[in-house]
Design an enzyme around this catalytic site. Structure first.
Site, PDB file in Angstrom:
ATOM      1  N   HIS A 179      -7.402  -4.932  10.286  1.00  0.00           N
ATOM      2  CA  HIS A 179      -7.146  -4.645   8.866  1.00  0.00           C
ATOM      3  C   HIS A 179      -5.831  -5.277   8.392  1.00  0.00           C
ATOM      4  CE1 HIS A 179      -5.049  -0.748  10.194  1.00  0.00           C
ATOM      5  NE2 HIS A 179      -4.171  -1.274   9.370  1.00  0.00           N
ATOM      6  N   ASP A 206      -7.618  -3.195  14.528  1.00  0.00           N
ATOM      7  CA  ASP A 206      -9.024  -3.423  14.151  1.00  0.00           C
ATOM      8  C   ASP A 206      -9.160  -4.570  13.146  1.00  0.00           C
ATOM      9  OD1 ASP A 206      -7.896  -2.286  11.936  1.00  0.00           O
ATOM     10  OD2 ASP A 206      -9.300  -0.608  11.779  1.00  0.00           O
ATOM     11  N   GLU A 253      -9.597  -1.653   5.392  1.00  0.00           N
ATOM     12  CA  GLU A 253     -10.265  -1.359   6.660  1.00  0.00           C
ATOM     13  C   GLU A 253     -11.500  -2.251   6.828  1.00  0.00           C
ATOM     14  OE1 GLU A 253      -8.816   0.340   8.729  1.00  0.00           O
ATOM     15  OE2 GLU A 253      -8.070   2.277   8.022  1.00  0.00           O
ATOM     16  N   ASP A 290       0.829  -1.211   0.000  1.00  0.00           N
ATOM     17  CA  ASP A 290       0.000   0.000   0.000  1.00  0.00           C
ATOM     18  C   ASP A 290       0.860   1.256   0.000  1.00  0.00           C
ATOM     19  OD1 ASP A 290       0.945  -0.448   2.569  1.00  0.00           O
ATOM     20  OD2 ASP A 290      -1.007  -0.894   3.427  1.00  0.00           O
TER      21      ASP A 290
HETATM   22  C1  GLP Z   1      -0.656  -0.060   8.528  1.00  0.00           C
HETATM   23  C2  GLP Z   1      -0.239  -0.832   7.278  1.00  0.00           C
HETATM   24  C3  GLP Z   1      -0.433  -2.325   7.474  1.00  0.00           C
HETATM   25  C4  GLP Z   1       0.189  -2.758   8.785  1.00  0.00           C
HETATM   26  C5  GLP Z   1      -0.498  -2.055   9.929  1.00  0.00           C
HETATM   27  C6  GLP Z   1       0.038  -2.460  11.293  1.00  0.00           C
HETATM   28  O1  GLP Z   1      -2.001   0.207   8.562  1.00  0.00           O
HETATM   29  N1  GLP Z   1      -0.964  -0.403   6.137  1.00  0.00           N
HETATM   30  O2  GLP Z   1       0.164  -3.016   6.378  1.00  0.00           O
HETATM   31  O3  GLP Z   1       0.073  -4.155   8.934  1.00  0.00           O
HETATM   32  O4  GLP Z   1      -0.295  -0.658   9.759  1.00  0.00           O
HETATM   33  O5  GLP Z   1       1.218  -1.755  11.569  1.00  0.00           O
HETATM   34  P1  GLP Z   1       2.170  -2.057  12.798  1.00  0.00           P
HETATM   35  O6  GLP Z   1       2.994  -3.229  12.390  1.00  0.00           O
HETATM   36  O7  GLP Z   1       3.010  -0.810  12.919  1.00  0.00           O
HETATM   37  O8  GLP Z   1       1.328  -2.302  13.972  1.00  0.00           O
END
Ligand code: GLP
Length: 265
Positions: free
Chosen positions: A138, A136, A143, A67
């Site tokens: 995702h 949440d 989302e 993304d």
């Molecule tokens: C973002 C990214 C996801 C990632 C998520 C969790 O939303 N788009 O790909 O998995 O954050 O991030 P973290 O690993 O910092 O908790």
């Protein structure tokens, strides 16, 4: 789903990295989908170590970031493209031209999403998607409420996600509201997925994704529909799982089977 619980985030990251490394050794021209966020940082560190110390060769690998924020240039240090460059690409022998990301600055973001899907298909599809999970539920920027068959598209980020990602921007109000993200359908088409989660703040989302119903309200639960998924956790992220004992027993049996098969070769 194969649920693997390691004692620490470090051990879990090494486990996930070894999964990626064995694919790269077996299929040097494999196509990887890469996640940003804090969770995979240690995985990338371990891959860099394997490159430096064991000659893990990335020269034919191609990567597609999951993304990107709309509006950010790939050279903007807050972009996910810059993140993957900083944590992985710059330190291994993978040319920048083989590291793809959705273009956050594309004048037509909808057309850019279609281009990205076509580029993934032209590369032969994703061999392995390395995923994190939001609190949440995702995955990538899908989302809650995302279609389980969605493809790469523009998504509006939830407030919770804006808050979680605020540290990179100073304030939640400064986080771009829109992102380009691979869809859940895009990820389900990957030949394998590895979902990584560390820490108690992910325990509920992990439980819902692994043991809850498949629902668009918990996008990661869609991975239950995929035949080749490893969920790699530390103890804290696994702490809400109801069938934890069974996953541990399965892992012991699975490892014994793999050792027996390797011995027979
Ligand atoms: C973002 C990214 C996801 C990632 C998520 C969790 O939303 N788009 O790909 O998995 O954050 O991030 P973290 O690993 O910092 O908790």
């Amino acid at each position: 789903m194969r649920v693997i619980v390691e004692p620490t985030p470090e051990a879990a990251a090494v486990r996930a990295a070894s999964r990626v490394a064995s694919l790269v050794r077996r299929r040097p021209d494999c196509v990887l989908a890469l996640s940003s966020g804090s969770t995979p940082v240690r995985v990338y560190q371990e891959l860099v170590r394997l490159h430096r110390e064991s000659g893990l060769d990335f020269s034919q690998v191609r990567t597609f970031n999951l993304d990107e924020y709309v509006g950010l240039d790939r050279d903007d240090p807050r972009s996910f493209a810059a993140y993957i460059g900083k944590h992985l690409i710059r330190h291994v022998n993978l040319g920048r031209d083989r590291a793809e990301s959705p273009d956050g600055r594309a004048p037509d973001p909808v057309a850019e999403c279609a281009r990205y899907e076509a580029a993934i298909a032209a590369a032969g599809g994703l061999d392995l998607a390395l995923l994190g999970i939001g609190a949440d539920g995702h995955i990538a920027f899908n989302e809650p409420g995302s279609s389980l068959r969605s493809r790469t598209r523009v998504k509006t980020l939830a407030r919770k996600t804006l808050r979680a990602n605020a540290p990179g921007f100073g304030d939640a109000a400064d986080v771009p509201r829109l992102a380009l993200t691979m869809g859940i359908g895009t990820l389900l088409d990957a030949r394998a997925c590895v979902l990584l989660a560390f820490g108690a703040e992910k325990a509920q989302a992990v439980q819902a994704a692994v043991e809850g119903p498949v629902t668009a309200q918990v996008p990661a639960s869609a991975l239950q529909l995929h035949p080749e998924v490893s969920v790699v956790l530390d103890e804290a992220a696994a702490s809400d799982l109801a069938r934890l004992d069974y996953y541990r027993e399965t892992e012991v049996a699975q490892r014994a089977l793999e050792a027996a098969l390797a011995g027979g070769r």
